[in-house]
Design a protein around this motif. Structure first.
Motif, PDB file in Angstrom:
ATOM      1  N   GLN A 190     -40.947  25.083 -57.113  1.00 14.26           N
ATOM      2  CA  GLN A 190     -42.068  26.010 -56.955  1.00 14.26           C
ATOM      3  C   GLN A 190     -41.603  27.466 -57.024  1.00 14.26           C
ATOM      4  N   SER A 191     -40.416  27.681 -57.632  1.00 11.38           N
ATOM      5  CA  SER A 191     -39.831  29.039 -57.754  1.00 11.38           C
ATOM      6  C   SER A 191     -39.643  29.673 -56.387  1.00 11.38           C
ATOM      7  N   ARG A 192     -39.164  28.881 -55.460  1.00  8.66           N
ATOM      8  CA  ARG A 192     -38.844  29.352 -54.117  1.00  8.66           C
ATOM      9  C   ARG A 192     -37.425  28.920 -53.774  1.00  8.66           C
ATOM     10  N   LEU A 193     -36.850  29.555 -52.739  1.00 11.63           N
ATOM     11  CA  LEU A 193     -35.518  29.180 -52.290  1.00 11.63           C
ATOM     12  C   LEU A 193     -35.498  29.219 -50.771  1.00 11.63           C
ATOM     13  N   LEU A 194     -34.901  28.184 -50.178  1.00  9.43           N
ATOM     14  CA  LEU A 194     -34.810  28.110 -48.717  1.00  9.43           C
ATOM     15  C   LEU A 194     -33.724  29.058 -48.244  1.00  9.43           C
ATOM     16  N   MET A 195     -34.126  30.109 -47.510  1.00  6.44           N
ATOM     17  CA  MET A 195     -33.185  31.101 -47.022  1.00  6.44           C
ATOM     18  C   MET A 195     -33.175  31.191 -45.499  1.00  6.44           C
ATOM     19  N   GLY A 196     -34.303  30.831 -44.872  1.00  2.00           N
ATOM     20  CA  GLY A 196     -34.407  30.925 -43.422  1.00  2.00           C
ATOM     21  C   GLY A 196     -34.130  29.598 -42.740  1.00  2.00           C
ATOM     22  N   SER A 197     -34.464  29.532 -41.458  1.00  2.00           N
ATOM     23  CA  SER A 197     -34.181  28.337 -40.665  1.00  2.00           C
ATOM     24  C   SER A 197     -35.306  27.312 -40.795  1.00  2.00           C
ATOM     25  N   MET A 198     -34.953  26.071 -40.532  1.00  2.00           N
ATOM     26  CA  MET A 198     -35.893  24.962 -40.613  1.00  2.00           C
ATOM     27  C   MET A 198     -35.604  24.030 -39.432  1.00  2.00           C
ATOM     28  N   GLN A 199     -36.570  23.902 -38.522  1.00  2.00           N
ATOM     29  CA  GLN A 199     -36.388  23.047 -37.344  1.00  2.00           C
ATOM     30  C   GLN A 199     -36.815  21.619 -37.677  1.00  2.00           C
ATOM     31  N   ILE A 200     -35.960  20.668 -37.351  1.00  2.00           N
ATOM     32  CA  ILE A 200     -36.227  19.262 -37.644  1.00  2.00           C
ATOM     33  C   ILE A 200     -36.243  18.473 -36.337  1.00  2.00           C
ATOM     34  N   VAL A 201     -37.374  17.835 -36.057  1.00  2.00           N
ATOM     35  CA  VAL A 201     -37.500  16.997 -34.859  1.00  2.00           C
ATOM     36  C   VAL A 201     -37.742  15.566 -35.308  1.00  2.00           C
ATOM     37  N   ARG A 202     -36.927  14.640 -34.787  1.00  2.00           N
ATOM     38  CA  ARG A 202     -37.079  13.235 -35.144  1.00  2.00           C
ATOM     39  C   ARG A 202     -37.309  12.396 -33.891  1.00  2.00           C
ATOM     40  N   GLN A 203     -38.346  11.592 -33.915  1.00  2.00           N
ATOM     41  CA  GLN A 203     -38.667  10.707 -32.798  1.00  2.00           C
ATOM     42  C   GLN A 203     -38.760   9.271 -33.306  1.00  2.00           C
ATOM     43  N   THR A 204     -38.524   8.315 -32.418  1.00  2.00           N
ATOM     44  CA  THR A 204     -38.617   6.914 -32.786  1.00  2.00           C
ATOM     45  C   THR A 204     -39.458   6.157 -31.772  1.00  2.00           C
ATOM     46  N   ASP A 205     -40.157   5.130 -32.253  1.00  2.00           N
ATOM     47  CA  ASP A 205     -40.961   4.313 -31.355  1.00  2.00           C
ATOM     48  C   ASP A 205     -40.170   3.130 -30.804  1.00  2.00           C
ATOM     49  N   GLY A 206     -38.888   3.044 -31.177  1.00  2.00           N
ATOM     50  CA  GLY A 206     -38.055   1.947 -30.701  1.00  2.00           C
ATOM     51  C   GLY A 206     -38.245   0.657 -31.472  1.00  2.00           C
ATOM     52  N   LEU A 207     -39.141   0.675 -32.457  1.00  2.00           N
ATOM     53  CA  LEU A 207     -39.433  -0.526 -33.239  1.00  2.00           C
ATOM     54  C   LEU A 207     -39.045  -0.356 -34.705  1.00  2.00           C
ATOM     55  N   GLY A 208     -38.239   0.687 -34.992  1.00  2.00           N
ATOM     56  CA  GLY A 208     -37.772   0.886 -36.359  1.00  2.00           C
ATOM     57  C   GLY A 208     -38.546   1.904 -37.156  1.00  2.00           C
TER      58      GLY A 208
END
Length: 256
Positions: free
Chosen positions: A90-108
């Motif tokens: 999309q003619s963009r470039l990632l230059m700043g920060s990106m927060q990633i949160v991952r959660q699981t339901d315990g069932l995969g």
């Protein structure tokens, strides 16, 4: 006994309608809750290609928050790689920060929430050849409309060499590059347009004076070039003050 029985009958006649009213209220509220629209489920993906497609749509729509579910456990590096590819499309470039949160339901099943910081994606013009880089650098330098550029093979040196060949721009222009591959020209914040114009006029006047001093009409082109070269070597010195402005082109004695 008769009085006791009478009281009991009266109590029952009051209690039964009350229970019915409570039941009706309960059923009404229960039906209302059931009829409330359910929150849309996060999109489920099963591959890196699907993730990249989700990111492309998000970048296109300018979304700052992206959620999705997957049975795969993706690493931070994989998510950043997919986001960078999506941004480039999309003619963009990632230059700043990106927060990633991952959660699981315990069932995969894993639920991911990606939050982009303000200005995390910058707009870039993607260059696909050295010829295109030369043209873009010349147009950018001449017009003063400095754009962020990116290419898979860096053409940063094209911009650097072009600025060396045009010392008249060294007063307020430098070349920059980032670790993510973006590069381009930028202006120095310490000089106004009026100051720049004054410096260029002073340099032109000094150059004309130097030519008259060391060049004569009976010289060949080669002799003229040697005379001007010798004059510069013997009369000029590097402007070390340019270091304060972080100018990339320090090879020009006209920098100061």
């Amino acid at each position: 006994m008769t009085e006791s029985l009478l009281r009991r009958n009266i109590w029952n006649s009051i209690r039964i309608p009350s229970i019915i009213i409570y039941l009706l209220l309960f059923l009404s509220l229960h039906c209302f809750v059931l009829q409330k629209p359910m929150q849309a489920a996060a999109q489920n993906i099963s591959s890196m290609q699907q993730m990249e497609q989700v990111f492309k749509e998000a970048v296109k729509k300018g979304k700052d928050t992206i959620t999705f579910e997957s049975s795969n456990s993706y690493t931070t590096a994989q998510i950043q790689y997919s986001m960078q590819n999506a941004a480039k499309s999309q003619s963009r470039l990632l230059m700043g920060s990106m927060q990633i949160v991952r959660q699981t339901d315990g069932l995969g099943t894993y639920r991911y929430k990606i939050t982009m910081s303000d200005g995390a994606l910058i707009k870039v013009k993607i260059l696909k050849s050295e010829k295109a880089a030369v043209k873009a650098a010349a147009e950018s330098l001449k017009s003063g409309k400095y754009t962020n550029f990116y290419s898979e093979v860096s053409y940063y040196n094209v911009f650097y060499r072009l600025l060396q060949q045009h010392p008249e721009y060294n007063y307020d222009t430098s070349v920059w590059k980032s670790s993510n591959g973006a590069y381009g020209f930028k202006r120095s914040a310490g000089m106004t347009k009026k100051q720049l114009t004054a410096k260029i006029k002073a340099a032109d006047k000094a150059a004309q004076k130097a030519v008259k001093k060391c060049v004569s009409s009976n010289m060949s082109d080669k002799q003229k070039a040697e005379a001007i070269h010798n004059y510069i070597v013997n009369s000029c010195q590097y402007a070390r003050a340019c270091l304060k402005n972080h100018f990339r082109d320090l090879h020009s004695p006209l920098c100061g």
